[in-house]
Scaffold this active site. Sequence first.
Site, mmCIF file in Angstrom:
data_model
loop_
_atom_site.group_PDB
_atom_site.id
_atom_site.type_symbol
_atom_site.label_atom_id
_atom_site.label_comp_id
_atom_site.label_asym_id
_atom_site.label_seq_id
_atom_site.Cartn_x
_atom_site.Cartn_y
_atom_site.Cartn_z
ATOM 1 N N GLY A 11 31.334 35.974 38.259
ATOM 2 C CA GLY A 11 30.865 35.663 37.197
ATOM 3 C C GLY A 11 29.657 36.804 36.662
ATOM 4 O O GLY A 11 28.985 35.399 35.172
ATOM 5 N N GLY A 17 34.969 40.269 39.451
ATOM 6 C CA GLY A 17 36.631 40.939 38.160
ATOM 7 C C GLY A 17 35.242 41.672 37.705
ATOM 8 O O GLY A 17 35.515 42.666 37.497
ATOM 9 N N ARG A 18 34.822 40.794 36.660
ATOM 10 C CA ARG A 18 34.966 40.676 34.713
ATOM 11 C C ARG A 18 33.683 42.879 35.316
ATOM 12 O O ARG A 18 33.623 43.552 34.565
ATOM 13 C CB ARG A 18 34.275 40.064 34.638
ATOM 14 N N CYS A 63 52.722 35.185 15.113
ATOM 15 C CA CYS A 63 52.748 34.197 13.503
ATOM 16 C C CYS A 63 51.855 32.661 14.041
ATOM 17 O O CYS A 63 52.398 32.011 14.300
ATOM 18 C CB CYS A 63 54.191 33.560 13.722
HETATM 19 N N1 LLP Z 1 36.170 33.723 41.573
HETATM 20 C C1 LLP Z 1 36.747 32.573 41.375
HETATM 21 C C2 LLP Z 1 36.635 31.642 42.215
HETATM 22 C C3 LLP Z 1 37.051 32.561 40.245
HETATM 23 O O1 LLP Z 1 37.722 31.509 39.133
HETATM 24 C C4 LLP Z 1 36.815 33.541 39.417
HETATM 25 C C5 LLP Z 1 37.125 33.745 38.146
HETATM 26 C C6 LLP Z 1 35.967 34.488 39.257
HETATM 27 C C7 LLP Z 1 35.331 34.673 41.156
HETATM 28 C C8 LLP Z 1 35.345 35.848 39.131
HETATM 29 O O2 LLP Z 1 34.824 36.015 37.833
HETATM 30 P P1 LLP Z 1 34.168 36.894 37.199
HETATM 31 O O3 LLP Z 1 33.455 38.085 38.228
HETATM 32 O O4 LLP Z 1 35.058 37.824 36.818
HETATM 33 O O5 LLP Z 1 33.735 36.463 36.434
HETATM 34 N N2 LLP Z 1 39.519 34.747 31.012
HETATM 35 C C9 LLP Z 1 38.336 34.097 31.154
HETATM 36 C C10 LLP Z 1 37.677 34.150 32.587
HETATM 37 C C11 LLP Z 1 38.488 32.558 33.337
HETATM 38 C C12 LLP Z 1 37.267 33.450 34.463
HETATM 39 C C13 LLP Z 1 38.070 32.814 35.655
HETATM 40 N N3 LLP Z 1 37.687 33.017 37.286
HETATM 41 C C14 LLP Z 1 37.711 35.005 30.173
HETATM 42 O O6 LLP Z 1 38.622 35.946 29.375
HETATM 43 O O7 LLP Z 1 36.822 35.036 30.392
#
Ligand code: LLP
Length: 422
Positions: free
Chosen positions: A242, A282-283, A350
Amino acid sequence: MNTDSPFRYRNASLFVEDVDLAAIARDHGTPAYVYSRAGIEAAFASFVRASRDRDVLVCYALKANSNLAIVELLARAGAGFDIVSAGELQRVVVAGGEPSKVVFSGVGKSEAEMQLALDAGVRCFNVESESELLRLDRVAGQRKRRAPVSLRVNPDVDAGTHPYISTGLRENKFGIAHDDALSVYRRAAALPNLEVVGIDCHIGSQITSIEPYLAAADKVLELVDALHAEGIALRHIDFGGGLGIRYRDEDPPSAQALLDALFGRLDRHPRGRSYQVLFEFGRSIVGNAGVLLTRVEYIKRNGERRFAIVDAAMNDLMRPALSDAYHGVLPLRQRDDMKAQHFDVVGPVCESGDWLARDRSLAIDEGDLLAIASAGAYGMAMASNYNTRPRAVELLVDGSRAHVIRERESVESLFALERRLP
Ligand code: LLP
């Protein structure tokens, strides 16, 4: 753009590492996703450095970008992985990652997925409900295995982020309510085919301050103590992912600042040093290491608004359409022959929701190339074929070389699985 970004202008041309992005557009066409190997490695390394001498496993959340080359890069760097489907597990295995470093998250694991993950030997199932716990126990019994489990607790903490990507509040579908967690743990400990190994939480995505993490950590540590008192010993604590990135002007904490703060909390806990610490980022590992290249097809005026219609669309990058997300727009050539005007950058699909950027001051003309910034996470991973648009080519730049890591889809491949009338 951050000063340490691998994307930089050299003599008014935008480069990634030592490659001119315009050359990639010329050789491979647009739209194209381009990632920087150095950018991804540096982001991952910052978490490793921040781990200091601790027992930490940083699990890369595949959902952000699951291209095999990127998974392989991170596997080689020593990453663990956070997966949410059997498909993601297969990607980890094919890319050379170790199942023993995989945590399996998600609210809806099927029996088939549980079987596959048990047979592969994943490190842990992050269980999100009592029903899932019972199913996992049954499936593990059938496979004559003991399933390692952690419960994803919902700490009821506001991550202060977009409602679509906030997951730690009571009203979300995620996790087991903090108040119920203890009784579900007791149940887990009593089931014959489960082994309780950890606890986890994930409160949301694109979080830009440390406070919600600390609030969640306090709630989690409370539970750890309650479990300890009952003789349920845990091996690891998983604080989820996150961590936010800069899309515009956000100022998220560094990996170091976040991990130091969490370790500070653990140090004040009597057994804080005895737990392995897991993360699921992730991000923050791939987000700022990728861009989406696109070409301006048309410039158009409707009343007061000026549109740049580009060849990338919401099917390529759906974050703006989905959650009003902001992505920077960088012309590949900085022009001094025209003055900047305000544009909405939109795609050919579209739908009125098909926009990539709104009201940006840009000096651009038809035929110009643009980079949509910070597109490394949740870009290609969420791309679709809406409007029968083949998905973009993906490239990984390494120094002065650009490798295709996924070919551009062909239209034929899009209907290869369809059948004409009998
Ligand atoms: N762990 C779990 C249980 C998660 O649900 C997620 C992301 C992560 C880890 C990784 O989170 P990160 O470090 O990437 O923030 N599509 C959306 C983001 C959805 C995130 C879903 N869960 C966007 O484009 O902002």
